[in-house]
Design a protein around this motif. Structure first.
Motif, PDB file in Angstrom:
ATOM      1  N   VAL A  92       0.857  -1.191   0.000  1.00 17.14           N
ATOM      2  CA  VAL A  92       0.000   0.000   0.000  1.00 17.14           C
ATOM      3  C   VAL A  92       0.891   1.238   0.000  1.00 17.14           C
ATOM      4  N   VAL A  93       0.523   2.222  -0.785  1.00 15.21           N
ATOM      5  CA  VAL A  93       1.252   3.489  -0.800  1.00 15.21           C
ATOM      6  C   VAL A  93       0.330   4.585  -0.274  1.00 15.21           C
ATOM      7  N   GLN A  94       0.856   5.361   0.681  1.00 17.82           N
ATOM      8  CA  GLN A  94       0.095   6.468   1.269  1.00 17.82           C
ATOM      9  C   GLN A  94       0.927   7.744   1.173  1.00 17.82           C
ATOM     10  N   THR A  95       0.370   8.843   1.657  1.00 22.07           N
ATOM     11  CA  THR A  95       1.153  10.080   1.800  1.00 22.07           C
ATOM     12  C   THR A  95       1.199  10.437   3.280  1.00 22.07           C
ATOM     13  N   LEU A  98       2.590   8.652  -6.003  1.00 26.59           N
ATOM     14  CA  LEU A  98       2.096   7.390  -5.440  1.00 26.59           C
ATOM     15  C   LEU A  98       2.104   6.290  -6.501  1.00 26.59           C
ATOM     16  N   HIS A  99       1.658   6.668  -7.692  1.00 24.76           N
ATOM     17  CA  HIS A  99       1.572   5.737  -8.820  1.00 24.76           C
ATOM     18  C   HIS A  99       2.943   5.077  -9.038  1.00 24.76           C
ATOM     19  N   HIS A 100       3.960   5.932  -9.060  1.00 26.36           N
ATOM     20  CA  HIS A 100       5.317   5.481  -9.304  1.00 26.36           C
ATOM     21  C   HIS A 100       5.751   4.441  -8.261  1.00 26.36           C
ATOM     22  N   LYS A 101       5.469   4.735  -6.996  1.00 24.06           N
ATOM     23  CA  LYS A 101       5.859   3.814  -5.907  1.00 24.06           C
ATOM     24  C   LYS A 101       5.062   2.512  -5.967  1.00 24.06           C
ATOM     25  N   ALA A 102       3.795   2.620  -6.363  1.00 21.08           N
ATOM     26  CA  ALA A 102       2.931   1.432  -6.392  1.00 21.08           C
ATOM     27  C   ALA A 102       3.433   0.421  -7.427  1.00 21.08           C
ATOM     28  N   VAL A 154       1.007  -6.151  -6.758  1.00 23.50           N
ATOM     29  CA  VAL A 154      -0.299  -5.489  -6.657  1.00 23.50           C
ATOM     30  C   VAL A 154      -0.089  -4.281  -5.742  1.00 23.50           C
ATOM     31  N   GLY A 155      -0.110  -3.093  -6.301  1.00 20.13           N
ATOM     32  CA  GLY A 155       0.145  -1.864  -5.535  1.00 20.13           C
ATOM     33  C   GLY A 155      -1.133  -1.073  -5.349  1.00 20.13           C
ATOM     34  N   VAL A 156      -1.560  -0.962  -4.098  1.00 23.06           N
ATOM     35  CA  VAL A 156      -2.784  -0.196  -3.804  1.00 23.06           C
ATOM     36  C   VAL A 156      -2.331   1.181  -3.347  1.00 23.06           C
TER      37      VAL A 156
END
Ligand code: G16
Length: 542
Positions: A324-327, A356-360, A365-367
Motif C-alpha cells: 500500500v502506498v500512502q502520503t 504514489l503511482h510510481h511507488k505502487a 499489486v500496488g494499492v
C-alpha cells in the motif's frame, strides 16, 4: 526556425501572456483563475502536440481545476498509457507557459533539441473538459495550439478526468485495455461489476446517495446507472441543476470540513458517497444511529481494497506481493492497522498521484490512495499474466480458479490508469456486498485518530520547503524545530506543513489523541507558518 514554429509565434498574438504572472505546472498541472489561463492553454496545445510527436502516440489534455472553486480552471497532460505527464516534461511545460510571446519559437526549439523530437512526425491529441463555464473558450485556445502544430485531435467535450485517461490508454493499446469510447468505459465497468455481484445480503443494502459536487461525476454516474440493471440504486444529489461546482459539497469539502455536504437529506445508517469536481476522488460517509458524522476516506478505502485483494490472492494460491502506498496525510491509525494487523508493507510518497503511482509500481499489486480519496490499484504485467492464466487453468482446484477469476474481474473494474471516483465507488460497493457489510462494519476496521487540515495564505508559498515525503520542513529556518516542540506536547501528536501544488496556500496537517488537541495543534502550527513563512492578512485565530 522551422515554418511550424514561426506559425506558433504568430498564433500567440491571439493568446497573449498576461504580464507579471508566473505559471507553474504543479501537483496536477496548471491551476489558476480561469480568466488568466488563455495563453497557458494555447501553449499546452503546442506542448501536447510535441509530446505526441516525441512519444509517437496519441496523448491527452484535460481541462479542469478538479476540487478548486468554479472560477478556477486548469490543464493537465496525459501520457499515452493514461499516466500523468512524465515528470521531466513538467519543466518544459512551466518554461513554455512563462516564455514571452515572441520567445515561444525558441522555447519550443529548446524542448525539441533537448528531447530530440522529429518535428515532421504526425501528432494526435485527445481533449476533454469538466463542466466549468470557462471550459469551452479555454478548450478553443488549446485547440488553436494543436492546429498551429498540425496536430489532429478529438475533442470529447465533457468527461471525467479518469475517463479521458481510460480513452487514451484504450486507443494506444489498440483496444486491449477496452473499447476507446465513453460507452465502452461504462460497459467495461458494468460488465465486471455485474459479474462480481452476488445474491441478496442481510446487512449490505444496495442503495447509496451520491454527492456529485455539482460536477461531471453526477452526469456520468447517471449514464453508468443505465448499465447496472437496477443492481444498485444510486440517488444523485448535487447534480449541478442548482448549486455551484464544489461549493459546500464534493469530496474535498466533506474530507476537510468533516461534515456532510449541503444539498443532501440523509438518514442514520444510509451509505453516502462524494465525488470531487472532475470525479477522480471519492470518499464515503454516513451518520451513525446517534446522528454522528463518520467519514470513510482514502485510507479506509485502501485498507478495504488491500484486505480483500490480499484474501483473493491467498485463495488463488498465487505468489504475489501486495503493498500500500500512502502520503503523509494518511491517518496514523491506518498505517498502524496496515502494518501491524494486516501485515501489509506500506510506503510513503509525496502528495500527488503521480508520486504514489510510481511507488505502487514496485509491488505485484500496488494499492495507492491519498487520504483525500484519490487513488487506484496497479497490477504488474507479470501479476496480470499469472492471474489470467490461473483463472483459465482447469487443473487448478476450483476454489483457487474462482479466486483468480474474481481477481481478473476486479482488474477490469479498477481503472488502473489513474484514481477514478466512479470505478473506486463500484469497487467499494463490490467488496462491501461480498463481505455483507454496512458502512459501520467497514468503519470499525480501525478507529481514525482525530485530525485537522488547515490552509494558510503566505506571500510566497515556495518559502516552505520539505523533505522526507513532505514530513519534514527544511525551510524557512526554525519552522521544523517549532513544529517538533509543539507536537511533543500532545499524545499521539503529529503535524507537518507543505506548500499546495493546486492552490496559493500552505497546508497544515495535525493529528492527536483528541479532536480538541488535533485542532489546537493545527492552530499552533499555523501560527508558526504565518510568523516564519510570511503570512498575509490577519494572524490565524483559533
Ligand atoms: C490534486 C492532485 C492530488 C492532490 C490534490 C491536492 O487533486 O491530483 O494528488 O492530493 O490535488 O494537492 P495540493 O495539496 O498540492 O493542493 P485534484 O483532485 O484537485 O486534481
Amino acid at each position: 526556425m522551422s515554418d511550424i514554429l514561426v506559425e506558433a509565434v504568430k498564433g500567440a498574438a491571439a493568446h497573449p501572456r498576461p504580464e507579471g504572472i508566473k505559471f507553474a505546472y504543479g501537483t496536477a498541472g496548471f491551476r489558476d483563475k480561469a480568466t488568466i489561463l488563455d495563453s497557458v492553454m494555447y501553449r499546452m496545445g503546442l506542448l501536447a502536440a510535441l509530446r505526441s510527436k516525441a512519444k509517437k502516440a496519441t496523448v491527452a489534455a484535460m481541462i479542469t481545476a478538479s476540487h478548486n472553486p468554479e472560477p478556477d480552471n486548469g490543464v493537465k497532460l496525459v501520457d499515452p498509457m493514461g499516466e500523468m505527464l512524465e515528470a521531466a516534461w513538467e519543466k518544459h511545460a512551466t518554461d513554455l507557459a512563462n516564455a514571452k510571446d515572441e520567445d515561444i519559437g525558441s522555447a519550443l526549439q529548446r524542448i525539441i533539441d533537448a528531447v530530440d523530437i522529429d518535428i515532421s512526425l504526425p501528432a494526435d491529441v485527445f481533449v476533454a473538459r469538466d463542466t466549468r463555464p470557462s471550459g469551452p473558450p479555454l478548450t478553443q485556445a488549446l485547440l488553436d495550439g494543436l492546429k498551429v502544430m498540425g496536430s489532429t485531435f478529438t475533442d470529447f467535450g465533457i468527461l471525467t478526468t479518469p475517463q479521458l485517461h481510460y480513452l487514451v490508454r484504450c486507443h494506444n493499446s489498440k483496444g486491449a485495455y477496452g473499447e476507446p469510447t465513453e460507452d465502452g468505459y461504462y460497459k467495461k465497468l458494468a460488465e465486471a461489476f455485474l459479474k462480481l455481484r452476488e445474491g441478496t445480503k442481510k446487512k449490505y443494502v444496495p442503495d447509496v446517495i451520491l454527492d456529485g459536487a455539482n460536477g461531471v461525476g453526477a452526469l456520468k454516474t447517471r449514464k453508468l446507472q443505465a448499465h447496472l440493471n437496477d443492481t444498485l440504486k444510486i440517488t444523485v444529489c448535487n447534480d449541478g441543476s442548482s448549486g455551484k461546482l464544489n461549493e459546500k459539497c464534493g469530496a474535498d469539502f466533506v474530507k476537510v470540513q468533516q461534515m456532510p455536504p449541503a444539498g443532501m437529506d440523509i438518514q442514520p445508517g444510509q451509505r453516502c458517497v462524494s465525488f470531487d469536481g472532475d470525479a477522480d476522488r471519492v470518499v464515503f460517509f454516513y451518520l451513525n444511529k446517534d446522528g454522528v458524522f463518520n467519514l470513510l476516506d482514502g485510507d479506509k478505502i485502501s485498507t478495504l481494497i488491500a484486505g480483500y485483494l490480499g484474501e483473493l490472492v491467498s485463495a488463488s494460491g498465487l505468489q504475489l506481493n501486495i503493498g500500500v502506498v500512502q502520503t503523509a496525510y494518511a491517518n496514523g491509525s491506518s498505517t498502524r492497522y496496515l502494518e501491524d494487523v494486516m501485515k501489509v508493507p506500506v510506503s510513503c510518497a509525496k502528495t500527488g498521484v503521480k508520486h504514489l503511482h510510481h511507488k505502487a509500481l514496485e509491488f505485484d499489486v500496488g494499492v495507492y490512495f491519498e487520504a483525500n480519496g484519490h487513488g487506484t490499484v496497479l497490477f504488474s504485467d507479470q501479476a496480470e499474466q499469472k492471474i489470467k492464466a490461473a483463472s483459465q487453468d482447469d487443473s487448478l482446484e476450483c476454489s483457487r480458479r474462482e479466486a483468480a477469476t474474481r481477481l481478473t474481474l476486479m482488474m477490469d473494474l479498477i481503472n488502473q490508469t489513474v484514481g477514478d471516483a466512479i470505478s473506486d465507488f463500484l469497487v467499494v460497493e463490490t467488496i462491501l456486498s461480498t463481505r455483507d457489510w454496512a458502512a459501520d462494519d467497514w468503519n470499525m476496521q480501525y478507529r481514525d485518530l482525530p485530525s485537522r487540515l488547515l490552509k494558510i495564505k503566505v506571500k510566497d508559498r515556495t518559502a516552505v520547503q520539505t523533505t522526507d515525503a513532505e514530513r519534514c520542513a527544511t525551510a524557512p529556518a526554525g519552522l521544523q524545530e517549532a513544529i517538533n516542540k509543539l507536537v511533543a506536547k500532545y499524545q499521539q501528536g503529529r503535524s507537518f506543513v507543505r506548500p499546495s501544488g493546486t492552490e496559493d496556500v500552505v497546508r497544515v496537517f495535525a493529528e492527536a489523541d483528541t479532536q480538541a488537541n488535533a485542532d489546537v495543534l493545527a492552530h499552533e502550527v499555523s501560527v508558526q507558518v504565518y510568523q516564519l513563512a510570511g503570512g498575509v492578512g490577519d494572524q490565524p485565530q483559533p
